[in-house]
Design an enzyme around this catalytic site. Structure first.
Site, mmCIF file in Angstrom:
data_model
loop_
_atom_site.group_PDB
_atom_site.id
_atom_site.type_symbol
_atom_site.label_atom_id
_atom_site.label_comp_id
_atom_site.label_asym_id
_atom_site.label_seq_id
_atom_site.Cartn_x
_atom_site.Cartn_y
_atom_site.Cartn_z
ATOM 1 N N GLN A 67 -15.124 -6.735 6.341
ATOM 2 C CA GLN A 67 -16.275 -7.365 6.994
ATOM 3 C C GLN A 67 -17.099 -6.381 7.808
ATOM 4 O OE1 GLN A 67 -13.440 -9.807 9.536
ATOM 5 N NE2 GLN A 67 -15.146 -9.615 10.975
ATOM 6 N N CYS A 73 -15.396 -13.014 9.628
ATOM 7 C CA CYS A 73 -14.025 -13.176 9.120
ATOM 8 C C CYS A 73 -13.800 -14.540 8.492
ATOM 9 C CB CYS A 73 -13.025 -12.944 10.245
ATOM 10 S SG CYS A 73 -13.067 -14.215 11.528
ATOM 11 N N HIS A 368 -10.126 -15.213 15.322
ATOM 12 C CA HIS A 368 -10.212 -14.504 14.049
ATOM 13 C C HIS A 368 -9.556 -15.324 12.951
ATOM 14 C CE1 HIS A 368 -10.764 -10.986 11.541
ATOM 15 N NE2 HIS A 368 -9.479 -10.868 11.296
ATOM 16 N N ASN A 389 -5.999 -9.489 5.731
ATOM 17 C CA ASN A 389 -7.080 -9.382 6.710
ATOM 18 C C ASN A 389 -8.365 -8.982 5.986
ATOM 19 O OD1 ASN A 389 -8.401 -9.326 9.168
ATOM 20 N ND2 ASN A 389 -6.858 -8.075 10.173
#
Length: 448
Positions: A67, A73, A368, A389
């Site tokens: 990102q 996110c 997040h 992630n």
């Protein structure tokens, strides 16, 4: 009860110093912390051993995305769960991505309209009112929640990243956000003045449409123009070439993702007194698409929270989740573990708070969104989780993190699952009219 404010006296300062001097080896601790910092000094190497990235359930999800310098996110995590499905169904490449820039464009436009409507709705209130102040503090930002993303998907569909790739402003959104928020605040002045001057509904709508046209232009200059139709070409895992012509974004979503977005629901764990378990909640003034999907949360206990996430993973489907990623985590090593640091032992200070206390006293909230792609089960119970992630492949293990189950217990607040994995009694609760929470409630925080 009136309590007289008291300063720190010289005698108290003397006592504080004496108590410090009485601590065994306090000079050693002082030298270590001043030289290395709190985290490095309190780090426990055993956490890295325990968080070995091996899992009994481990989905093959391809390469991680990045990102970059943006707060997307929640979009990356949602689009990643979709591309995981596409990888299984159509054999797209490991590095295939859906366009995060495309959904970013529409989210910015829709959030602007959502802001304008809230400004009009609250125009009779003074600027000192908490709701008005909350609106003006951040007219819009990059962050969001699952239901907000589904509202964008339902209206605009999705496209491959090759059709609408990243731009400077999508990958580094700070300049655009400050410029757009300047415009939105300036427009708020005018809209409030029009409402308080008894402007007609038609006058207000005409002025708002002019403002939105300007926002659209800003988005087009910054992110590029979103495609109305496009061709999709790719090679599958067996190197076979595929070409699908003249698709709309909505047609692409229906054909290649194929989800019924209503099947996926937000489940939270918020153990505060104001949110009894097994009830539905929503947040006032939280959303992006007017008339679109409402943000709705089903609050459950942590045992149920875990079980439904595991069920979805066992079915071969990854899980979007939201957490407070900055707590007890090492970005470079890709570890999230409550035993990673022992600053309580370092300072000989009790820092313990319950999960509910951290929420009530602003010590923690969801910050997040990531994706669960695996779990390690020992005698049927999880001890660690595999996490995809969206910070690129230079952190963790090729971009994947390991999360201890104790960290999930304390710092995970939301998972999104197909409602078929919920017990029947919870599926019935989904139909319940949600309790409306204040705009600043921690369950209204946006994942970035």
């Amino acid at each position: 009860m009136n309590v007289l404010a008291k300063d720190i006296s010289a005698n108290q300062l003397k006592k504080f110093q004496e108590e410090l001097d009485a601590k065994a080896n306090h000079n050693v601790a002082e030298r270590a912390v001043t030289k290395n910092g709190i985290l490095a000094t309190s780090a426990d190497y055993r956490s890295e051993i325990n968080m070995d990235p091996v899992f009994s359930i481990d989905l093959d999800t391809g390469k991680v995305a990045n990102q970059k310098q943006s707060g997307r996110c929640w979009m990356f995590a949602a689009l990643n769960t979709m591309r995981h499905d596409m990888k299984d169904k159509f054999g797209v490449a490991d590095d295939f991505e859906l366009s995060q820039n495309y959904t970013f464009f529409w989210d910015k436009l829709e959030k602007s309209n959502y802001f304008y409507e809230n400004v009009i709705k609250t125009a009779a209130l003074p600027t000192s009112d908490r709701k008005v102040a909350w609106l003006m503090q951040t007219p819009q930002q990059d962050g969001g929640q699952w239901d907000m993303f589904m509202a964008i998907i339902d209206k605009y569909g999705v496209v491959p990243k090759s059709v609408m790739p990243e731009t400077f402003n999508s990958s580094a959104s700070r300049e655009f956000n400050s410029t757009l928020n300047l415009k939105l605040r300036k427009d708020a002045v005018e809209l409030r003045e029009l409402v308080n001057a008894n402007a007609s509904e038609d006058e207000l709508e005409a002025r708002k449409q002019k403002m939105l046209s300007e926002v659209y232009r800003m988005c087009a200059y910054s992110f590029g123009e979103p495609p109305a139709k496009f061709d999709f070409e790719y090679r599958d895992k067996d190197k076979n070439y595929h070409l699908d012509r003249d698709l709309t974004p909505q047609e692409f979503f229906k054909k290649y993702v194929g989800w019924n977005t209503e099947d996926y629901v937000s489940v939270i764990n918020a153990p505060t007194e104001d949110k009894p378990y097994n009830h539905m909640y929503t947040i006032e003034m939280l959303g992006n698409v007017i008339g679109g999907r409402e943000v709705r949360h089903l609050n459950v206990d942590m045992d149920t929270f875990r079980k439904i996430a595991i069920k979805q993973l066992e079915a071969g489907e990854s899980v979007w989740f939201g957490s407070d990623v900055g707590q007890s985590s090492d970005r470079k090593k890709g570890i999230m573990d409550t035993e990673l640091y022992h600053n309580d032992e370092l300072f000989d200070v009790d820092f313990s708070m319950s999960k509910a206390e951290r929420l009530d006293y602003c010590e923690s909230l969801m910050t997040h969104a990531m994706v669960l792609t695996g779990v390690n089960l020992v005698d049927g119970k999880p001890d660690k989780w595999k996490v995809e992630n969206s910070w690129g492949d230079q952190v963790g293990t090729d971009g994947f993190f390991v999360m201890s189950d104790s960290w999930m217990e304390e710092y995970c607040y939301q998972v999104v699952v197909n409602k078929k994995f919920l017990p029947k009694e919870l599926q019935e609760i989904l139909k319940e009219e949600p309790k409306v929470l204040a705009p600043w409630d921690p369950m209204g925080s946006l994942a970035k």
